[in-house]
Design an enzyme around this catalytic site. Structure first.
Site, PDB file in Angstrom:
ATOM      1  CG  HIS A 197      -9.149  15.032 -33.251  1.00 39.36           C
ATOM      2  ND1 HIS A 197      -9.651  14.867 -31.989  1.00 39.36           N
ATOM      3  CD2 HIS A 197      -8.885  16.354 -33.367  1.00 39.36           C
ATOM      4  CE1 HIS A 197      -9.698  16.044 -31.376  1.00 39.36           C
ATOM      5  NE2 HIS A 197      -9.244  16.963 -32.202  1.00 39.36           N
ATOM      6  CG  HIS A 206      -8.194  25.356 -29.589  1.00 42.91           C
ATOM      7  ND1 HIS A 206      -7.042  24.832 -29.049  1.00 42.91           N
ATOM      8  CD2 HIS A 206      -8.897  24.287 -30.068  1.00 42.91           C
ATOM      9  CE1 HIS A 206      -7.061  23.511 -29.190  1.00 42.91           C
ATOM     10  NE2 HIS A 206      -8.168  23.161 -29.817  1.00 42.91           N
ATOM     11  CD  GLU A 248      -7.139  20.007 -32.130  1.00 42.88           C
ATOM     12  OE1 GLU A 248      -7.870  20.369 -31.189  1.00 42.88           O
ATOM     13  OE2 GLU A 248      -6.927  18.810 -32.415  1.00 42.88           O
ATOM     14  CG  ASP A 256     -10.298  21.964 -35.247  1.00 39.01           C
ATOM     15  OD1 ASP A 256      -9.191  22.118 -34.714  1.00 39.01           O
ATOM     16  OD2 ASP A 256     -11.338  21.740 -34.590  1.00 39.01           O
ATOM     17  CG  HIS A 308      -9.727  19.902 -26.425  1.00 37.39           C
ATOM     18  ND1 HIS A 308      -9.072  18.852 -27.025  1.00 37.39           N
ATOM     19  CD2 HIS A 308      -9.908  20.806 -27.372  1.00 37.39           C
ATOM     20  CE1 HIS A 308      -8.915  19.130 -28.315  1.00 37.39           C
ATOM     21  NE2 HIS A 308      -9.418  20.298 -28.535  1.00 37.39           N
ATOM     22  CG  ASP A 353     -12.439  22.746 -29.637  1.00 44.18           C
ATOM     23  OD1 ASP A 353     -13.036  22.919 -30.709  1.00 44.18           O
ATOM     24  OD2 ASP A 353     -11.245  22.425 -29.573  1.00 44.18           O
ATOM     25  CE1 TYR A 413     -16.109  18.637 -30.200  1.00 44.35           C
ATOM     26  CE2 TYR A 413     -16.025  19.430 -27.941  1.00 44.35           C
ATOM     27  CZ  TYR A 413     -15.586  19.491 -29.254  1.00 44.35           C
ATOM     28  OH  TYR A 413     -14.618  20.401 -29.605  1.00 44.35           O
ATOM     29  CG  HIS A 456     -16.205  22.157 -33.607  1.00 42.10           C
ATOM     30  ND1 HIS A 456     -15.668  22.125 -34.872  1.00 42.10           N
ATOM     31  CD2 HIS A 456     -15.161  22.003 -32.763  1.00 42.10           C
ATOM     32  CE1 HIS A 456     -14.366  21.964 -34.798  1.00 42.10           C
ATOM     33  NE2 HIS A 456     -14.022  21.891 -33.527  1.00 42.10           N
TER      34      HIS A 456
HETATM   35 FE1  FEO Z   1      -9.539  21.383 -30.401  1.00 41.08          FE
HETATM   36 FE2  FEO Z   1     -11.982  22.044 -32.567  1.00 41.08          FE
HETATM   37  O1  FEO Z   1     -10.223  21.851 -32.018  1.00 41.08           O
END
Ligand code: FEO
Length: 404
Positions: free
Chosen positions: A23, A79, A81, A83, A145, A164, A192, A225
């Site tokens: 991030h 998701h 995002e 990543d 999230h 996530d 996390y 992850h």
């Molecule tokens: Fe919310 Fe692993 O990105």
């Protein structure tokens, strides 16, 4: 490297052993991370999530070794995002017509990130996508999230792809939870949760109740992850339920910064006072200027109470303490107590400022705080010692057993 999770599921993600800040600079990843992407092969073929953009070329190359890209029937974006979606632009250049299944909010986010009008197919909770023999069932998970977050569940295999949620930043040579060190794994999981999911705990509770209510058998949970939950996979779901319920351990965390050691000496004396009580309480001290902010926030998450200290400087407080207080406020902890401390030489507003910020952050102040003029003398230190003991007394700790 790819890895066969089951006969029909292949992990095609990326292990990032080097990353130490995630991030941007916001989240420390002491143990690296992974971007998990899963290829599901049935009569139809689905790719669930991709990897971060710096690894896009490597991802596409390895994916093409695994399968003819043209044979991918569906891309699932749980998701948006970057990543997880960062390799989409490179992938979609190769398979531009392939439908992307994601939530309506993910469409907005993907369009915003990549400015491409891909073949989006909006998925809602309960929608099913047939792969032939098996189906993917979509479950929206807003605020776990991001507003766009989604799970999908593979019938027959009984596998939940949770993105996530239930993930953690841990690069490991292993793929499954029963193969890695449990303490390391849970340390990364709680960090996390504390740093990313705490603000959304009410939504976590609701989503877990909803998911458990579906009575879906779960053989594995594959997050986006870290490692895959294979042994007792629902353990992490139950742990999330506990963390979401204003979690606390028997701990007080002392966070401070210091200029000429007066506030540090106060911090250590407060800790001694807490330990002097006959209560079963763990005390941890962190210099905010020298400690990792995410590690501190994890300890705040564990704590029943925190003590925050800074000397007064320029009618304010030290910037490291101001910064961690801002992060604490952002996470919206609930049900915790707090108090301020610090030394001063002239005006002495520090503890009022800290108390005010702790109050704004939702902490219950146990008192007005304690300050000492210049370097604390014996009398001041006696006051700190008693103050520490009284803070412990005002928290719901059990009494020590057998004098331990
Ligand atoms: Fe919310 Fe692993 O990105």
């Amino acid at each position: 490297m790819s890895f066969a999770i089951t006969e029909s599921i292949t992990w095609v993600g990326k292990k990032d052993w080097e990353i130490r800040k995630f991030h941007g600079e916001e989240y420390s990843t002491h143990r690296g991370s992974t971007y998990n992407s899963y290829l599901v092969r049935d009569q139809k073929i689905a790719l669930i999530d991709t990897v971060w953009a710096p690894f896009a070329d490597e991802f596409i190359r390895r994916l093409a070794n695994e399968i003819d890209l043209a044979k991918i029937d569906f891309v699932i974006t749980n998701h948006a995002e970057p990543d997880h979606s960062g390799a989409l632009p490179a992938l979609m250049k190769m398979i531009p017509e392939t439908p992307i299944y994601c939530t309506a909010n993910a469409v907005k986010s993907l369009r915003g990130h990549y400015h491409q009008d891909w073949n989006f197919q909006v998925a809602k909770t309960g929608d099913r996508l047939s792969l032939g023999g098996k189906e993917l069932v979509f479950i929206e998970a807003p605020m776990l999230h991001w507003p766009d977050s989604m799970f999908c569940y593979l019938t027959e295999e009984q596998i939940l792809f949770s993105n996530d949620a239930f993930g953690h930043h841990l690069a490991s040579e292993h793929m499954f939870n029963d193969q890695v060190d449990r303490c390391e794994l849970y340390q990364e999981c709680i960090k996390y949760y504390a740093n990313i999911l705490t603000p959304f705990s009410r939504q976590v509770t609701k989503k877990i109740k909803e998911f458990v209510g579906l009575n879906l058998p779960v053989k594995m949970i594959c997050p986006s992850h870290g490692i895959i939950w294979r042994e007792d996979p629902l353990q992490i779901v139950n742990q999330y339920a506990a963390w979401a319920d204003d979690y606390q351990e028997n701990q007080i965390t002392i966070i401070y910064d210091t200029m000429w050691n007066s506030t540090r000496i106060m911090a250590e004396t407060l800790a001694a006072g807490i330990r002097s009580s006959d209560l079963a309480v763990t005390v941890k001290l962190y210099n905010a200027a020298r400690s990792d902010a995410n590690d501190i926030l994890t300890e705040v998450f564990r704590s029943k109470a925190i003590l925050v200290g800074s000397p007064t400087i320029n009618r304010g407080i030290l910037s490291s303490v101001a910064a961690i207080l801002e992060e604490i406020k952002g996470l919206g902890f609930k049900g915790k107590k707090a108090a301020a401390f610090g030394s001063y030489g002239w005006s002495g507003e520090g503890i009022k400022i800290i108390s005010s910020r702790l109050h704004e952050a939702g902490f219950a102040l146990v008192n007005e705080g304690i300050r000492t003029l210049w370097n604390p003398d014996h009398k001041s230190l006696d006051g700190c010692y008693e103050f520490g003991s009284s803070v412990a007394d005002q928290c719901p700790f059990a009494t020590k057993q057998n004098g331990a």
